[in-house]
Scaffold this active site. Structure first.
Site, mmCIF file in Angstrom:
data_model
loop_
_atom_site.group_PDB
_atom_site.id
_atom_site.type_symbol
_atom_site.label_atom_id
_atom_site.label_comp_id
_atom_site.label_asym_id
_atom_site.label_seq_id
_atom_site.Cartn_x
_atom_site.Cartn_y
_atom_site.Cartn_z
ATOM 1 N N CYS A 133 0.801 -1.233 0.000
ATOM 2 C CA CYS A 133 0.000 0.000 0.000
ATOM 3 C C CYS A 133 0.828 1.275 0.000
ATOM 4 C CB CYS A 133 -0.938 -0.008 1.199
ATOM 5 S SG CYS A 133 -1.998 -1.472 1.249
ATOM 6 N N HIS A 172 -3.194 8.018 6.327
ATOM 7 C CA HIS A 172 -3.396 6.712 5.695
ATOM 8 C C HIS A 172 -4.811 6.243 6.021
ATOM 9 C CE1 HIS A 172 -2.302 3.047 3.749
ATOM 10 N NE2 HIS A 172 -2.371 2.314 4.850
ATOM 11 N N GLU A 197 -1.589 5.377 13.921
ATOM 12 C CA GLU A 197 -1.324 6.596 13.164
ATOM 13 C C GLU A 197 -1.680 7.826 13.988
ATOM 14 O OE1 GLU A 197 -1.880 8.430 8.666
ATOM 15 O OE2 GLU A 197 -3.260 6.875 9.347
ATOM 16 N N LYS A 231 -10.060 8.014 2.238
ATOM 17 C CA LYS A 231 -10.428 6.675 1.760
ATOM 18 C C LYS A 231 -11.938 6.426 1.716
ATOM 19 C CE LYS A 231 -6.018 4.398 2.347
ATOM 20 N NZ LYS A 231 -5.226 5.630 2.497
ATOM 21 N N HIS A 250 -9.706 2.157 -0.412
ATOM 22 C CA HIS A 250 -8.252 1.978 -0.308
ATOM 23 C C HIS A 250 -7.776 1.414 -1.640
ATOM 24 C CE1 HIS A 250 -4.290 1.205 0.863
ATOM 25 N NE2 HIS A 250 -4.467 0.629 2.039
ATOM 26 N N PHE A 278 2.131 -3.289 4.435
ATOM 27 C CA PHE A 278 2.529 -4.548 5.058
ATOM 28 C C PHE A 278 4.037 -4.563 5.312
ATOM 29 C CE2 PHE A 278 -1.184 -6.990 2.910
ATOM 30 C CZ PHE A 278 -2.014 -6.636 3.946
#
Length: 357
Positions: A126, A251, A262, A280, A285, A343
């Site tokens: 991502c 994010h 975050e 998002k 996403h 990830f």
């Protein structure tokens, strides 16, 4: 883009952001590159094609690089071809396994413009299309090229939908970043392409930072150590301080772990002063295209003096201690910081602002 619901292999339902408008056809001479992913890329390329053609005239085809971030590439085309095969038919004549290769889109873009400079893909889940900006920055800094076509492209496919479902990361409703009722992501698809060079422009990439905390293959560090490092590195790279940032595009995936960590990282870096929201819920996403998609949102805010995206958080969670955008406001600082975390703890923060501001 339309919001659809789809049924997963386990019978559960999830929400997706799906592009419903027809995508442009590739030129016949480039039919070997034909895939939904590359048609989506072409739809974005065409928006800035005159500027790219002008850069080719100015610098030459060997002095322009192409760096594209993706995580799915042409896997959808592979899935559809495999369905035909499993039904007892041969693979369609139009299908070739190279459509699934991660570098297929960058190869297509280079072929479309007749470029002979470096062209390759970056795939770090991502954060893929955030890392391409760092790559472009380095290519330009060391004089290897004079301009770089950067961006991200990802199309929805069953592999990622069911993969995220197996991680119990998908929501069955519209995602709710930073909300007490957040329970997972919605996956979307997108393409965003930009041209980076040393030529003057109103809006510029001011800085970029990354980190790799490698805390866990699919879970972020609970305290956001890597996220904090990426944001601080971006500030250092831009030569800015925390007070120069007027908005953070988080994010903000709407998963419990991501939003919590975050929030902690932003609070340590910026306190509660800077307005924050996740876009998002507007796009889903978009995975490997997320960073570039949100970079485009930052560019539009700066270029057109748009209001900051509102979070529409009905019930802010108790573990969220940042200042969310809750009503129409304008950018109050010099620059926008945009986060993308992936990830394996692969984190990227980008800073966009006015080139001479």
């Amino acid at each position: 883009m339309v919001v659809d619901k789809t049924i997963l292999n386990n019978g559960r339902e999830t929400v997706i952001g799906h592009i419903s408008e027809p995508l442009p056809n590739l030129p016949q001479a480039l039919h070997c590159f034909d895939s939904r992913n590359n048609r989506l890329a072409l739809s974005a390329i065409q928006r800035i094609e005159p500027q790219i053609r002008e850069a080719i005239k100015q610098y030459g085809s060997d002095r322009i690089a192409v760096v594209i971030g993706t995580s799915t590439s042409g896997i959808l085309d592979g899935e559809l071809a495999l369905e035909k095969k499993l039904e007892g038919h041969a693979f369609p004549n139009s299908y070739h396994y190279r459509k699934q290769e991660l570098g297929h889109c960058s190869d297509f873009v280079a072929a479309y413009f007749g470029l002979t400079g470096p062209h390759y893909a970056v795939s770090t889940a991502c954060s893929s299309s955030g890392r391409v900006f760092i790559t472009a920055q380095r290519l330009l800094k060391f004089g290897l090229v004079d301009a770089v076509i950067v961006g991200g492209v990802d199309t929805i496919c069953r592999l990622t939908l069911n993969g995220f479902s197996s991680l119990e990361a998908l929501s069955s409703k519209h995602c709710l970043p930073f909300d007490a009722d957040r329970d997972g992501i919605n996956i979307g698809e997108a393409a965003s392409i930009m041209l980076l060079s040393h030529s003057p422009a109103k809006v510029a990439l001011l800085g970029a930072g990354d980190s790799s905390d490698a805390h866990h293959i699919s879970a972020p560090h609970p305290e956001g150590i890597g996220a904090e490092e990426a944001m601080n590195n971006a500030l250092i790279n831009a030569g800015l301080s925390a007070k120069d940032i007027g908005y953070i595009n988080a994010h903000g995936t709407a998963t419990p772990l991501n939003d919590s960590m975050e929030s902690k990282a932003i609070q340590r870096c910026f306190g509660g002063r800077v307005p924050v929201s996740s876009t998002k819920p507007l796009t889903g996403h978009t995975l490997g295209a997320a960073s570039a998609t949100e970079a485009a949102i930052a560019w539009h805010i700066l270029n057109y003096d748009l209001d900051l995206p509102i979070q529409h958080c009905a019930k802010k969670a108790q573990d969220i201690h940042i200042s969310l955008v809750e009503s129409p406001i304008k950018l109050g600082g010099k620059a926008i910081l945009s986060n993308s975390f992936a990830f394996g703890g692969n984190n990227v923060s980008l800073i966009f602002g006015y080139a001479h501001g």
